[in-house]
Design a protein around this motif. Structure first.
Motif, PDB file in Angstrom:
ATOM      1  N   LEU A  25       0.829  -1.207   0.000  1.00 22.70           N
ATOM      2  CA  LEU A  25       0.000   0.000   0.000  1.00 22.70           C
ATOM      3  C   LEU A  25       0.861   1.254   0.000  1.00 22.70           C
ATOM      4  O   LEU A  25       0.532   2.241  -0.652  1.00 22.70           O
ATOM      5  CB  LEU A  25      -0.929   0.007   1.210  1.00 22.70           C
ATOM      6  N   ARG A  26       1.948   1.217   0.719  1.00 26.00           N
ATOM      7  CA  ARG A  26       2.819   2.389   0.795  1.00 26.00           C
ATOM      8  C   ARG A  26       3.452   2.711  -0.559  1.00 26.00           C
ATOM      9  O   ARG A  26       3.576   3.873  -0.933  1.00 26.00           O
ATOM     10  CB  ARG A  26       3.900   2.152   1.840  1.00 26.00           C
ATOM     11  N   LYS A  27       3.834   1.667  -1.293  1.00 25.98           N
ATOM     12  CA  LYS A  27       4.432   1.881  -2.609  1.00 25.98           C
ATOM     13  C   LYS A  27       3.415   2.401  -3.619  1.00 25.98           C
ATOM     14  O   LYS A  27       3.724   3.251  -4.448  1.00 25.98           O
ATOM     15  CB  LYS A  27       5.038   0.586  -3.136  1.00 25.98           C
ATOM     16  N   SER A  28       2.191   1.889  -3.559  1.00 25.29           N
ATOM     17  CA  SER A  28       1.211   2.241  -4.583  1.00 25.29           C
ATOM     18  C   SER A  28       0.385   3.482  -4.261  1.00 25.29           C
ATOM     19  O   SER A  28      -0.074   4.158  -5.165  1.00 25.29           O
ATOM     20  CB  SER A  28       0.277   1.063  -4.845  1.00 25.29           C
ATOM     21  N   LEU A  29       0.177   3.794  -2.984  1.00 22.62           N
ATOM     22  CA  LEU A  29      -0.721   4.887  -2.619  1.00 22.62           C
ATOM     23  C   LEU A  29      -0.040   6.101  -2.007  1.00 22.62           C
ATOM     24  O   LEU A  29      -0.708   7.083  -1.705  1.00 22.62           O
ATOM     25  CB  LEU A  29      -1.793   4.380  -1.643  1.00 22.62           C
ATOM     26  N   TRP A  30       1.217   6.046  -1.741  1.00 22.67           N
ATOM     27  CA  TRP A  30       1.991   7.136  -1.155  1.00 22.67           C
ATOM     28  C   TRP A  30       1.387   7.599   0.158  1.00 22.67           C
ATOM     29  O   TRP A  30       1.424   6.874   1.131  1.00 22.67           O
ATOM     30  CB  TRP A  30       2.140   8.286  -2.142  1.00 22.67           C
ATOM     31  N   TRP A  33      -1.794   5.627   2.088  1.00 25.91           N
ATOM     32  CA  TRP A  33      -1.671   4.253   2.518  1.00 25.91           C
ATOM     33  C   TRP A  33      -2.138   4.042   3.953  1.00 25.91           C
ATOM     34  O   TRP A  33      -2.686   2.981   4.282  1.00 25.91           O
ATOM     35  CB  TRP A  33      -0.248   3.735   2.345  1.00 25.91           C
ATOM     36  N   VAL A  34      -1.985   5.013   4.818  1.00 24.70           N
ATOM     37  CA  VAL A  34      -2.372   4.855   6.221  1.00 24.70           C
ATOM     38  C   VAL A  34      -3.887   4.677   6.335  1.00 24.70           C
ATOM     39  O   VAL A  34      -4.377   3.770   7.023  1.00 24.70           O
ATOM     40  CB  VAL A  34      -1.905   6.063   7.058  1.00 24.70           C
ATOM     41  N   ALA A  35      -4.639   5.524   5.641  1.00 24.49           N
ATOM     42  CA  ALA A  35      -6.099   5.421   5.689  1.00 24.49           C
ATOM     43  C   ALA A  35      -6.573   4.095   5.078  1.00 24.49           C
ATOM     44  O   ALA A  35      -7.480   3.448   5.617  1.00 24.49           O
ATOM     45  CB  ALA A  35      -6.728   6.601   4.959  1.00 24.49           C
ATOM     46  N   GLU A  36      -5.982   3.695   3.976  1.00 26.37           N
ATOM     47  CA  GLU A  36      -6.374   2.444   3.334  1.00 26.37           C
ATOM     48  C   GLU A  36      -6.019   1.236   4.198  1.00 26.37           C
ATOM     49  O   GLU A  36      -6.787   0.281   4.289  1.00 26.37           O
ATOM     50  CB  GLU A  36      -5.700   2.306   1.963  1.00 26.37           C
ATOM     51  N   TYR A  37      -4.876   1.286   4.854  1.00 23.94           N
ATOM     52  CA  TYR A  37      -4.466   0.194   5.735  1.00 23.94           C
ATOM     53  C   TYR A  37      -5.449   0.057   6.899  1.00 23.94           C
ATOM     54  O   TYR A  37      -5.839  -1.056   7.269  1.00 23.94           O
ATOM     55  CB  TYR A  37      -3.046   0.427   6.248  1.00 23.94           C
ATOM     56  N   ASN A  38      -5.861   1.179   7.471  1.00 23.43           N
ATOM     57  CA  ASN A  38      -6.833   1.141   8.564  1.00 23.43           C
ATOM     58  C   ASN A  38      -8.183   0.608   8.095  1.00 23.43           C
ATOM     59  O   ASN A  38      -8.855  -0.122   8.821  1.00 23.43           O
ATOM     60  CB  ASN A  38      -7.003   2.525   9.185  1.00 23.43           C
TER      61      ASN A  38
END
Length: 116
Positions: A25-30, A33-38
């Motif tokens: 997620l960090r590589k693709s969403l910059w 990524w934190v919101a998507e991970y949550n």
């Protein structure tokens, strides 16, 4: 906090899955990524309405309308308190409804672009 050496095999596999997901997620969403991970790990849904602030009662109007449209467009019953309302100056008139990664654009600028 426990150390890695204290974890059993199943806990280590789960930790490795989470680290891989976080890295992907960090590589693709910059920055997102934190919101998507949550959202993925905690099973949280994201409700947002961007509206044009063209008159003083526009927020109350869009609150009333958006609850009904979430039910009609996404088949979801939500309350006004679950929805995040954001004023968007770039919208000429209308609003956009977001549910996770899905969006319905009900703004005048969308139709203006279609007519060009």
């Amino acid at each position: 906090m426990t150390g890695i050496s204290d974890l059993n095999k199943l806990e280590l596999k789960d930790l490795l899955k989470r680290i891989k997901l976080m890295s992907s997620l960090r590589k693709s969403l910059w920055k997102r990524w934190v919101a998507e991970y949550n959202k993925i790990t905690k099973w949280e849904n994201f409700y947002k309405v961007e509206y044009s602030d063209f008159w003083e009662n526009s927020l109350s109007y869009f609150k009333w309308l958006s609850v009904d449209l979430f039910n009609k467009l996404f088949w979801i019953k939500v309350s006004e308190s679950d929805i995040k309302f954001i004023s968007n100056k770039s919208l000429t008139w209308g609003f956009r409804i977001f549910f996770n990664d899905n969006m319905y654009d009900l703004s005048y600028s969308r139709f203006e672009k279609l007519l060009k």
